[in-house]
Design a protein around this motif. Structure first.
Motif, PDB file in Angstrom:
ATOM      1  N   PHE A 101     -42.611  -0.797  18.921  1.00 20.56           N
ATOM      2  CA  PHE A 101     -44.139  -0.616  18.522  1.00 20.56           C
ATOM      3  C   PHE A 101     -44.312   0.801  18.496  1.00 20.56           C
ATOM      4  N   ASP A 102     -44.100   1.618  19.100  1.00 21.93           N
ATOM      5  CA  ASP A 102     -44.679   2.936  18.902  1.00 21.93           C
ATOM      6  C   ASP A 102     -43.517   3.817  18.396  1.00 21.93           C
ATOM      7  N   SER A 103     -42.602   3.225  17.451  1.00 17.41           N
ATOM      8  CA  SER A 103     -41.849   3.987  16.805  1.00 17.41           C
ATOM      9  C   SER A 103     -41.799   3.430  15.134  1.00 17.41           C
ATOM     10  N   LEU A 104     -41.435   4.234  14.427  1.00 16.44           N
ATOM     11  CA  LEU A 104     -41.548   3.959  12.821  1.00 16.44           C
ATOM     12  C   LEU A 104     -40.255   2.950  12.321  1.00 16.44           C
ATOM     13  N   THR A 105     -39.466   2.827  13.016  1.00 19.69           N
ATOM     14  CA  THR A 105     -38.223   1.808  12.825  1.00 19.69           C
ATOM     15  C   THR A 105     -38.084   1.128  14.165  1.00 19.69           C
ATOM     16  N   SER A 106     -37.130   0.162  14.052  1.00 16.46           N
ATOM     17  CA  SER A 106     -36.763  -0.902  15.012  1.00 16.46           C
ATOM     18  C   SER A 106     -35.257  -1.528  14.806  1.00 16.46           C
ATOM     19  N   PRO A 107     -34.624  -1.345  16.105  1.00 14.25           N
ATOM     20  CA  PRO A 107     -33.156  -1.681  15.731  1.00 14.25           C
ATOM     21  C   PRO A 107     -33.072  -3.228  15.457  1.00 14.25           C
ATOM     22  N   LEU A 108     -33.975  -3.894  16.067  1.00 15.21           N
ATOM     23  CA  LEU A 108     -34.123  -5.151  15.912  1.00 15.21           C
ATOM     24  C   LEU A 108     -34.352  -5.832  14.561  1.00 15.21           C
ATOM     25  N   ALA A 109     -35.239  -5.206  13.753  1.00 13.70           N
ATOM     26  CA  ALA A 109     -35.577  -5.375  12.527  1.00 13.70           C
ATOM     27  C   ALA A 109     -34.328  -4.953  11.445  1.00 13.70           C
ATOM     28  N   LYS A 110     -33.541  -4.006  11.867  1.00 12.85           N
ATOM     29  CA  LYS A 110     -32.473  -3.684  11.001  1.00 12.85           C
ATOM     30  C   LYS A 110     -31.300  -4.665  11.039  1.00 12.85           C
ATOM     31  N   ASP A 148     -38.049 -15.391   8.205  1.00 10.95           N
ATOM     32  CA  ASP A 148     -36.511 -14.963   8.150  1.00 10.95           C
ATOM     33  C   ASP A 148     -36.159 -14.164   9.438  1.00 10.95           C
ATOM     34  N   LEU A 149     -36.981 -13.176  10.023  1.00 11.62           N
ATOM     35  CA  LEU A 149     -36.619 -12.414  10.988  1.00 11.62           C
ATOM     36  C   LEU A 149     -36.546 -13.169  12.069  1.00 11.62           C
ATOM     37  N   VAL A 150     -37.441 -14.107  12.393  1.00  9.44           N
ATOM     38  CA  VAL A 150     -37.510 -14.993  13.669  1.00  9.44           C
ATOM     39  C   VAL A 150     -36.276 -15.851  13.753  1.00  9.44           C
ATOM     40  N   ALA A 151     -35.910 -16.220  12.599  1.00  8.92           N
ATOM     41  CA  ALA A 151     -34.714 -17.231  12.346  1.00  8.92           C
ATOM     42  C   ALA A 151     -33.339 -16.437  12.653  1.00  8.92           C
ATOM     43  N   ASP A 152     -33.314 -15.159  12.248  1.00  8.35           N
ATOM     44  CA  ASP A 152     -32.227 -14.380  12.597  1.00  8.35           C
ATOM     45  C   ASP A 152     -32.110 -14.115  14.055  1.00  8.35           C
ATOM     46  N   CYS A 153     -33.073 -14.051  14.589  1.00  8.63           N
ATOM     47  CA  CYS A 153     -33.308 -13.599  16.234  1.00  8.63           C
ATOM     48  C   CYS A 153     -33.103 -14.994  17.375  1.00  8.63           C
ATOM     49  N   LEU A 154     -33.519 -16.175  16.346  1.00  7.66           N
ATOM     50  CA  LEU A 154     -33.122 -17.677  17.131  1.00  7.66           C
ATOM     51  C   LEU A 154     -32.405 -18.287  16.287  1.00  7.66           C
ATOM     52  N   PRO A 155     -30.991 -18.255  16.348  1.00  2.61           N
ATOM     53  CA  PRO A 155     -30.210 -19.049  15.444  1.00  2.61           C
ATOM     54  C   PRO A 155     -30.541 -20.492  15.568  1.00  2.61           C
ATOM     55  N   ARG A 156     -31.212 -20.941  16.690  1.00  3.74           N
ATOM     56  CA  ARG A 156     -31.549 -22.442  17.093  1.00  3.74           C
ATOM     57  C   ARG A 156     -32.303 -23.018  15.865  1.00  3.74           C
ATOM     58  N   LEU A 157     -33.116 -21.988  15.296  1.00  2.00           N
ATOM     59  CA  LEU A 157     -34.113 -22.565  14.276  1.00  2.00           C
ATOM     60  C   LEU A 157     -33.365 -23.058  13.071  1.00  2.00           C
ATOM     61  N   ARG A 158     -32.269 -22.671  12.895  1.00  2.00           N
ATOM     62  CA  ARG A 158     -31.544 -23.078  11.514  1.00  2.00           C
ATOM     63  C   ARG A 158     -30.379 -24.319  12.007  1.00  2.00           C
ATOM     64  N   GLU A 159     -30.629 -24.851  13.188  1.00  2.00           N
ATOM     65  CA  GLU A 159     -29.770 -26.058  13.558  1.00  2.00           C
ATOM     66  C   GLU A 159     -30.454 -27.169  13.293  1.00  2.00           C
ATOM     67  N   PRO A 160     -29.819 -28.295  13.340  1.00  2.00           N
ATOM     68  CA  PRO A 160     -30.342 -29.792  13.166  1.00  2.00           C
ATOM     69  C   PRO A 160     -31.062 -30.054  14.526  1.00  2.00           C
ATOM     70  N   PHE A 213     -39.667  -2.197   7.570  1.00  2.00           N
ATOM     71  CA  PHE A 213     -39.163  -3.299   8.452  1.00  2.00           C
ATOM     72  C   PHE A 213     -38.491  -4.401   7.524  1.00  2.00           C
ATOM     73  N   PHE A 214     -39.083  -4.577   6.289  1.00  2.00           N
ATOM     74  CA  PHE A 214     -38.805  -5.916   5.547  1.00  2.00           C
ATOM     75  C   PHE A 214     -38.087  -5.303   4.242  1.00  2.00           C
ATOM     76  N   ALA A 215     -38.485  -4.054   3.904  1.00  2.00           N
ATOM     77  CA  ALA A 215     -37.881  -3.683   2.616  1.00  2.00           C
ATOM     78  C   ALA A 215     -36.625  -3.876   2.241  1.00  2.00           C
ATOM     79  N   GLY A 216     -36.112  -4.418   1.038  1.00  2.00           N
ATOM     80  CA  GLY A 216     -35.064  -4.614   0.330  1.00  2.00           C
ATOM     81  C   GLY A 216     -34.260  -5.928   0.951  1.00  2.00           C
ATOM     82  N   LYS A 217     -35.297  -6.673   1.879  1.00  2.00           N
ATOM     83  CA  LYS A 217     -34.811  -8.106   2.257  1.00  2.00           C
ATOM     84  C   LYS A 217     -35.318  -9.286   1.172  1.00  2.00           C
ATOM     85  N   GLU A 218     -34.674 -10.256   1.239  1.00  2.00           N
ATOM     86  CA  GLU A 218     -35.292 -11.420   0.585  1.00  2.00           C
ATOM     87  C   GLU A 218     -36.739 -11.524   0.297  1.00  2.00           C
TER      88      GLU A 218
END
Length: 710
Positions: free
Chosen positions: A305-314, A484-496, A641-646
């Motif tokens: 939050f107090d940085s201009l980048t985030s390893p999680l978003a990357k 998209d970001l949250v689904a990448d963080c929580l793979p369960r969201l893409r499961e049946p 954080f989202f540039a270049g993504k879908e």
């Protein structure tokens, strides 16, 4: 005359103390009082012979002593403070009657009585008064007793001698490792060498490292404070202790405004390994404590939050890989399920419970819409304001422990507190995926449907990982990029069987922003709404302004909203220092105006001709859209954080609104504000797009489909 020493483990009751003193004086005794209370807690009008606050005395000995004493049990805390205080020890040796005023003071009176065997040692005022009276009636007896008991027992004397030796050695160590010594390069180098010396027992090395680290920090050597803990961790064989030292090193690093990503990852990997071992042994409480440590190290405010980048978003998958490999984390996030599926109401209006934890900023339009809806009965619950629910929602670590099979009482308390709400509601709409979302999925909701809305902030916190996704029916996002970001963080969201995912923009009443622009130079006024967090990156806006003023000095920047919270973190302070330097240069020339917070944002926007989104990340950026609706020309940074993504700013807004750099932003503004006519045409088109795309009458049917359709 009889001397009485009263020992209190807590602040004594004023009325009781006053009445007791009167009785002691009437019996011819002088009275001293010592204990764990603040000096101001005792009425100066009581005229005690001597008063000593052990709380104040502990503070005088420094932070290390306070921290050590705070870890002790209450009775030993009183004795540890009294034993090290010369005034209390002297009073104890002189006293004829030693009195414990409460249970926590009994141990201290017993220890003082071993040193002063001539004295009576009693618990309570009544026995003390009886002892004073007995001494007055039999003076010869007590004179002889004083002669025969003039020295401590041999065992007590030996113990006291050993403690004195340790105190001398400890005092020498404190002086040798003081901040003044460690402020010097020679002192710092010597003590780092001592911490890293071979064959030092783990516990001693850790204790020494912590002392040296604290003194280095207080002496201004913040980097050294981190390194000495890191050195100690490297040489520590005890895995649990090593994990603790790594965590302390990573936190010290963050506190100085720096982030050693490799150190922090090592720290949360070590914490996860510790959690796995405790979980394998069936200790849910200790496993949860280690998991909590790992999660707080992975999601610190300074990094996301107090940085201009985030390893999680990357790289969400890579960043969270250690957690997905952890058996304790897998167990914590495993589904607890629900006994029956959600069921809609039959033959009556929908009962809708709208709830949140502390932030209802985006709910008013939704609440207003369904307050008058014939097919809805609505209630609102602010969890933070509920005396029963608030303490349950704040306990993240207890929720982890419960998920691991412990803390059974938490589940029982949550069930009791939530069941009346769940029994009433057909649908619970939880805004913000934080405390309230985790709490409402802690219990089986029965046939009640659970809908959770996630904005942006939550994706960079531990809370989505504490929510039981199998108890959530629908998960709502305000933008495709967040989904998209949250689904990448929580793979369960893409499961049946995962919750249904929806994207619905924030509810906004944009019509009220359509007001006539004022001032002849409005098109040269660039507005920024909200600069209270580093993620808004107002320095990017300042850079755009500099480039504009190279062409025309009529351009100026107006910032609406609070400034940065300097207390948030060292990283936030470091960013704000740079921003203040920029503003100190530009404000005196009139190039920048800070309006501060206002309740009339539509009114403030009447003087703004260009609206910026300078952020590195946003969920939607309501302020930008409100500015566009007001007739200001929108210029949107391609959120990094989202540039270049879908999905990102370029898919959320018209392509011509979005720019990649301050140069592109300045070019767009210069081109479309070159003339009044060009500016008005471009801003009118933007306002029309905003109103026809995101105004509440356009968005609200999406909420009807979500909440009212089967």
């Amino acid at each position: 005359m009889t001397h009485v020493l009263l020992i209190a483990g807590a602040r004594p009751q004023a009325a009781v103390l006053k009445a007791s003193l009167e009785k002691f004086r009437a019996a011819g005794a002088t009275v001293e009082l010592a204990g764990l209370f603040a000096p101001d807690d005792i009425d100066p009008g009581l005229e005690l012979t001597r008063l000593r606050s052990l709380t104040e005395a502990a503070a005088e000995r420094g932070r290390m002593f306070e921290k050590r004493v705070a870890k002790l049990s209450a009775p030993r805390r009183v004795w540890a403070s009294a034993e090290r205080d010369r005034q209390v020890r002297g009073s104890g040796r002189r006293a004829h009657v030693l009195v414990a005023l409460d249970a926590t003071a009994v141990y201290t009176v017993w220890r003082l009585a071993q040193l002063n065997r001539r004295a009576h040692a009693v618990f309570g005022i009544a026995p003390a008064l009886k002892a004073v009276e007995d001494r007055r009636e039999r003076p010869l007896h007590y004179a002889l007793r004083a002669v025969t008991r003039s020295v401590p027992t041999p065992a007590t004397a030996a113990r006291t001698t050993k403690r004195a030796a340790r105190r001398v050695a400890g005092g020498a160590l404190r002086r040798a490792s003081s901040p003044a010594v460690l402020r010097t390069s020679v002192g710092a180098k010597s003590w780092r060498g001592a911490v890293a010396a071979p064959k030092v027992p783990d516990r001693l090395r850790a204790k020494l490292a912590r002392r040296v680290s604290l003194s280095m920090s207080e002496g201004g050597r913040k980097a050294g404070a981190t390194l000495v803990l890191k050195d100690a961790a490297r040489l520590t064989a005890d895995r649990a202790l090593r994990a603790d030292l790594l965590a302390e090193a990573a936190r010290a690093d963050l506190e100085r405004g720096h982030d050693d990503a490799a150190l922090r990852r090592s720290a949360y990997e070590a914490a996860l390994a510790t959690a796995d071992r405790w979980y394998a042994k069936g200790d849910a409480k200790k496993a949860a404590a280690s998991l909590s440590s790992a999660l707080t190290l992975a999601f610190p405010r300074a990094v996301h939050f107090d940085s201009l980048t985030s390893p999680l978003a990357k790289d969400p998958a890579g960043y969270l890989a250690p957690f997905r490999a952890s058996t304790a984390f897998q167990a914590m996030t495993a589904s607890r399920g629900r006994a029956v599926p959600a069921a809609p109401p039959a033959g009556r209006p929908l009962r809708l419970l709208v709830t949140t934890y502390s932030n209802a900023n985006f709910l008013q339009s939704i609440r207003d819409r369904y307050a008058d809806h014939p097919g809805v009965e609505i209630r609102f619950l602010e969890v933070k304001e509920d005396e029963t629910l608030r303490p349950l929602a704040r306990g993240a670590q207890r929720m982890m422990e419960y998920a691991l099979g412990g803390a059974a009482t938490l589940g029982e308390r949550a069930e009791k507190a939530l069941r009346p709400h769940l029994d009433w509601a057909d649908t619970v709409f939880v805004d913000w995926c934080t405390n309230a979302a985790a709490l409402f999925t802690l219990v089986d909701p029965g046939t009640t449907r659970i809908v959770v809305r996630l904005h942006s902030y939550e994706a960079f916190t531990l809370w989505p990982h504490l929510m039981d996704l199998d108890r959530v029916d629908d998960l709502v996002f305000v933008g495709d990029h967040l989904r998209d970001l949250v689904a990448d963080c929580l793979p369960r969201l893409r499961e049946p069987g995962a919750p249904a995912l929806h994207v619905i923009a924030n509810a906004m009443d944009l019509e009220r922003f359509r007001q006539e622009k004022t001032g002849g130079d409005t098109r040269f006024t660039v507005g920024l709404i909200g600069a209270g967090v580093v993620a808004k990156d107002p320095r990017w806006a300042v850079e755009v302004l500099r480039r504009l003023r190279e062409h025309d000095e009529r351009y100026r920047l107006v910032v609406i909203g609070d400034g940065l919270d300097r207390k948030a973190s060292a990283a936030a302070r470091a960013y704000d220092d740079l921003l203040r330097r920029d503003l100190a240069e530009l404000e005196p020339t009139g190039a920048v105006q800070l309006l501060g917070r206002t309740e009339d944002v539509p009114g403030a926007l009447t003087g703004i001709g260009v609206i910026l989104s300078s952020s590195v990340r946003e969920s939607f950026h309501c302020g930008l859209v409100e500015g566009a609706a007001s007739g200001a020309l929108p210029v949107v940074r391609d959120w990094p954080f989202f540039a270049g993504k879908e999905h990102g700013a370029r898919t959320l807004f018209p392509a011509d609104w979005v720019v990649a750099s301050p140069e592109e932003a300045a070019d767009r503004i210069l081109a479309l504000t070159a003339t009044e006519e060009t500016w008005r045409k471009a801003s009118a088109e933007a306002a029309e797009h905003a109103l026809t795309t995101w105004d509440w009458p356009v968005i609200s049917p999406g909420f009807d489909r979500l909440l009212l359709e089967d």
